[in-house]
Write a protein that holds these residues in place. Sequence first.
Motif, PDB file in Angstrom:
ATOM      1  N   GLY A 171       6.364  15.409  32.998  1.00  0.00           N
ATOM      2  CA  GLY A 171       6.458  16.312  31.858  1.00  0.00           C
ATOM      3  C   GLY A 171       5.233  16.224  30.976  1.00  0.00           C
ATOM      4  O   GLY A 171       4.183  15.740  31.404  1.00  0.00           O
ATOM      5  N   ALA A 172       5.386  16.665  29.740  1.00  0.00           N
ATOM      6  CA  ALA A 172       4.217  16.867  28.904  1.00  0.00           C
ATOM      7  C   ALA A 172       3.787  15.616  28.144  1.00  0.00           C
ATOM      8  O   ALA A 172       2.690  15.102  28.336  1.00  0.00           O
ATOM      9  CB  ALA A 172       4.480  18.012  27.942  1.00  0.00           C
ATOM     10  N   LYS A 192       9.060  10.420  25.566  1.00  0.00           N
ATOM     11  CA  LYS A 192       9.752   9.726  26.657  1.00  0.00           C
ATOM     12  C   LYS A 192       9.516   8.218  26.669  1.00  0.00           C
ATOM     13  O   LYS A 192      10.046   7.512  27.526  1.00  0.00           O
ATOM     14  CB  LYS A 192       9.367  10.365  27.995  1.00  0.00           C
ATOM     15  N   GLY A 227       2.798  13.701  35.584  1.00  0.00           N
ATOM     16  CA  GLY A 227       2.653  14.752  34.573  1.00  0.00           C
ATOM     17  C   GLY A 227       1.668  14.338  33.480  1.00  0.00           C
ATOM     18  O   GLY A 227       0.828  13.461  33.669  1.00  0.00           O
ATOM     19  N   GLY A 228       1.827  14.983  32.323  1.00  0.00           N
ATOM     20  CA  GLY A 228       0.944  14.697  31.203  1.00  0.00           C
ATOM     21  C   GLY A 228       1.067  13.253  30.712  1.00  0.00           C
ATOM     22  O   GLY A 228       0.117  12.661  30.202  1.00  0.00           O
ATOM     23  N   ILE A 232      -6.871  17.150  34.641  1.00  0.00           N
ATOM     24  CA  ILE A 232      -5.849  16.895  35.669  1.00  0.00           C
ATOM     25  C   ILE A 232      -4.767  17.968  35.584  1.00  0.00           C
ATOM     26  O   ILE A 232      -4.201  18.195  34.521  1.00  0.00           O
ATOM     27  CB  ILE A 232      -5.205  15.503  35.499  1.00  0.00           C
ATOM     28  N   GLY A 246       3.051  18.345  37.418  1.00  0.00           N
ATOM     29  CA  GLY A 246       1.795  18.992  37.065  1.00  0.00           C
ATOM     30  C   GLY A 246       2.031  20.206  36.192  1.00  0.00           C
ATOM     31  O   GLY A 246       3.154  20.441  35.727  1.00  0.00           O
ATOM     32  N   ILE A 247       0.974  20.983  36.004  1.00  0.00           N
ATOM     33  CA  ILE A 247       1.072  22.170  35.139  1.00  0.00           C
ATOM     34  C   ILE A 247       1.716  23.305  35.939  1.00  0.00           C
ATOM     35  O   ILE A 247       1.037  24.174  36.497  1.00  0.00           O
ATOM     36  CB  ILE A 247      -0.325  22.568  34.600  1.00  0.00           C
ATOM     37  N   GLU A 283       3.290  25.921  35.288  1.00  0.00           N
ATOM     38  CA  GLU A 283       3.189  27.326  34.871  1.00  0.00           C
ATOM     39  C   GLU A 283       2.074  28.021  35.648  1.00  0.00           C
ATOM     40  O   GLU A 283       2.020  29.246  35.708  1.00  0.00           O
ATOM     41  CB  GLU A 283       2.887  27.430  33.377  1.00  0.00           C
ATOM     42  N   GLY A 338      16.107  18.040  32.648  1.00  0.00           N
ATOM     43  CA  GLY A 338      14.920  18.511  31.908  1.00  0.00           C
ATOM     44  C   GLY A 338      14.823  20.017  31.986  1.00  0.00           C
ATOM     45  O   GLY A 338      14.906  20.589  33.083  1.00  0.00           O
ATOM     46  N   GLY A 339      14.676  20.667  30.834  1.00  0.00           N
ATOM     47  CA  GLY A 339      14.653  22.124  30.791  1.00  0.00           C
ATOM     48  C   GLY A 339      13.586  22.718  31.690  1.00  0.00           C
ATOM     49  O   GLY A 339      13.859  23.635  32.472  1.00  0.00           O
ATOM     50  N   ASP A 340      12.376  22.198  31.594  1.00  0.00           N
ATOM     51  CA  ASP A 340      11.285  22.767  32.393  1.00  0.00           C
ATOM     52  C   ASP A 340      11.443  22.446  33.870  1.00  0.00           C
ATOM     53  O   ASP A 340      11.136  23.272  34.733  1.00  0.00           O
ATOM     54  CB  ASP A 340       9.938  22.245  31.882  1.00  0.00           C
ATOM     55  N   THR A 341      11.943  21.250  34.150  1.00  0.00           N
ATOM     56  CA  THR A 341      12.139  20.850  35.541  1.00  0.00           C
ATOM     57  C   THR A 341      13.193  21.740  36.206  1.00  0.00           C
ATOM     58  O   THR A 341      12.960  22.297  37.283  1.00  0.00           O
ATOM     59  CB  THR A 341      12.583  19.373  35.600  1.00  0.00           C
TER      60      THR A 341
HETATM   61  P1  ADP Z   1      11.225  18.789  30.894  1.00  0.00           P
HETATM   62  O1  ADP Z   1      11.552  19.976  30.022  1.00  0.00           O
HETATM   63  O2  ADP Z   1      11.574  19.027  32.332  1.00  0.00           O
HETATM   64  O3  ADP Z   1      11.775  17.496  30.352  1.00  0.00           O
HETATM   65  P2  ADP Z   1       8.676  18.511  29.574  1.00  0.00           P
HETATM   66  O4  ADP Z   1       9.104  19.472  28.526  1.00  0.00           O
HETATM   67  O5  ADP Z   1       8.530  17.087  29.170  1.00  0.00           O
HETATM   68  O6  ADP Z   1       9.641  18.606  30.853  1.00  0.00           O
HETATM   69  O7  ADP Z   1       7.268  18.947  30.154  1.00  0.00           O
HETATM   70  C1  ADP Z   1       7.047  20.145  30.823  1.00  0.00           C
HETATM   71  C2  ADP Z   1       5.599  20.512  30.725  1.00  0.00           C
HETATM   72  O8  ADP Z   1       4.774  19.466  31.192  1.00  0.00           O
HETATM   73  C3  ADP Z   1       5.221  21.718  31.532  1.00  0.00           C
HETATM   74  O9  ADP Z   1       4.973  22.771  30.626  1.00  0.00           O
HETATM   75  C4  ADP Z   1       3.947  21.291  32.271  1.00  0.00           C
HETATM   76  O10 ADP Z   1       2.909  22.251  32.205  1.00  0.00           O
HETATM   77  C5  ADP Z   1       3.554  20.058  31.522  1.00  0.00           C
HETATM   78  N1  ADP Z   1       2.678  19.185  32.329  1.00  0.00           N
HETATM   79  C6  ADP Z   1       2.971  18.496  33.430  1.00  0.00           C
HETATM   80  N2  ADP Z   1       1.883  17.869  33.905  1.00  0.00           N
HETATM   81  C7  ADP Z   1       0.856  18.168  33.070  1.00  0.00           C
HETATM   82  C8  ADP Z   1      -0.534  17.843  33.010  1.00  0.00           C
HETATM   83  N3  ADP Z   1      -1.096  17.061  33.931  1.00  0.00           N
HETATM   84  N4  ADP Z   1      -1.262  18.348  31.993  1.00  0.00           N
HETATM   85  C9  ADP Z   1      -0.706  19.153  31.079  1.00  0.00           C
HETATM   86  N5  ADP Z   1       0.598  19.485  31.074  1.00  0.00           N
HETATM   87  C10 ADP Z   1       1.374  19.012  32.052  1.00  0.00           C
END
Ligand code: ADP
Length: 371
Positions: free
Chosen positions: A188-189, A194, A212-213, A275, A301-302, A304, A331-334
């Motif tokens: 995630g971001a 977290k 992820g981020g 990245i 990863g990103i 979107e 996770g909402g985005d997942t």
């Molecule tokens: P979830 O809602 O599943 O818990 P998050 O809200 O924590 O997830 O994060 C989702 C976001 O993380 C996505 O918008 C994605 O683009 C971003 N993300 C993942 N990896 C990276 C990265 N390497 N750099 C920037 N953003 C990232």
Amino acid sequence: MIKLRKNQLLRFNESKIFKKRVILRVDFNLEEIEGDFYGKYRIEAIRKTIDFLKKAERIILISHFGDPQGKEKKYSLRRILPLAQKILKIRLGFLDDLNKEAKDKFNLLENIRFWKEEKENNLEFAKKLSNLGEVFINEAFSVSHRKHTSIYLLPKLLPTYYGFNFEREIELLNKVLKAKKLAFILGGAKISTKLPLLKKFLKKADLIFLTGGLLNTYLKAKGFEVGQSLVEDEMLEEVKRLRSDKILIPFRFKVKTKRGSEIRSLGEIKKTDKIGDLEELDNIFAELKKEKIIVWNGPLGIIENKEFEKGTLRLSKFLISQKNKFILVGGGDTLGFLERKKLLKKFKFISTGGGAMLDYLAKETLPIFEK
Ligand code: ADP
Ligand code: MG
């Protein structure tokens, strides 16, 4: 850990809703991407509760939708109404104000955040809402980490029960909390949201695959060049202190460069790179194969950007291929990503809660359970 008792569960309390006026808090907070709505699993998740409530006299569903500034048309729940009727196979009346008479058996109230008091945890507003029914049912696990009026205060004014899906989510997460051996995939971001969870599961889990981020901040804290990648600099000091051989990190990345994208190993990332995704996952999969319980939250990863979705897609398919395991995804985005890729239905266990899932796993309770 919260253990819901029989007298708190809708399932065992038919007589308490029989011919009663019921307020049902749900989560219809769907996401709109290029004209399509995602997050339908949130509506699907309440089917059992809806069927059960057919024995009640009248039901008013309350939900928020987006984070509107005032009464923005874009965030009217009227827009979700047709979809909800279709998925739940019921007719839903629509109430655009609190004093409108509910004429149908099931009715949906306009976006509760159209009233600014919703986010203010306002007792007067809670009292007004409580006039809409005699019994309150929480079927919005994913909102239950918020101290908002309709989720936190309203249940204090009425007899309250938890819906079928709420019960299941708590059960699934309790299974994770009780597990002696498990793997956590944390992406995630932001690492800041977290970190409490990461710290806790460093004690409990066998391994934590950081991605992820979040990973960018971790790598930078450990002295690696991450270029232009998303990093939370204010977290570096705290993250630097994380030391554990349980943390599993990838070593080949897909980065965004000035000209396009390139594959780079850890250590080769340049100051101008960003990245975007993971390139090599086989070593990670080899470790995950040894685990019977796996929890996954957050994209790799990103996602979107189509160019940077491959890692998350590969992990999804790998997890789907792992039979006879307890794999919980949240996770909402997942979940939104899995829904878009038509893979969500292949996961048996999901947690509709993003923030609520993280909070519950980290703290083992939620604000709504405070006395
Ligand atoms: P979830 O809602 O599943 O818990 P998050 O809200 O924590 O997830 O994060 C989702 C976001 O993380 C996505 O918008 C994605 O683009 C971003 N993300 C993942 N990896 C990276 C990265 N390497 N750099 C920037 N953003 C990232
Ligand atoms: Mg998110």
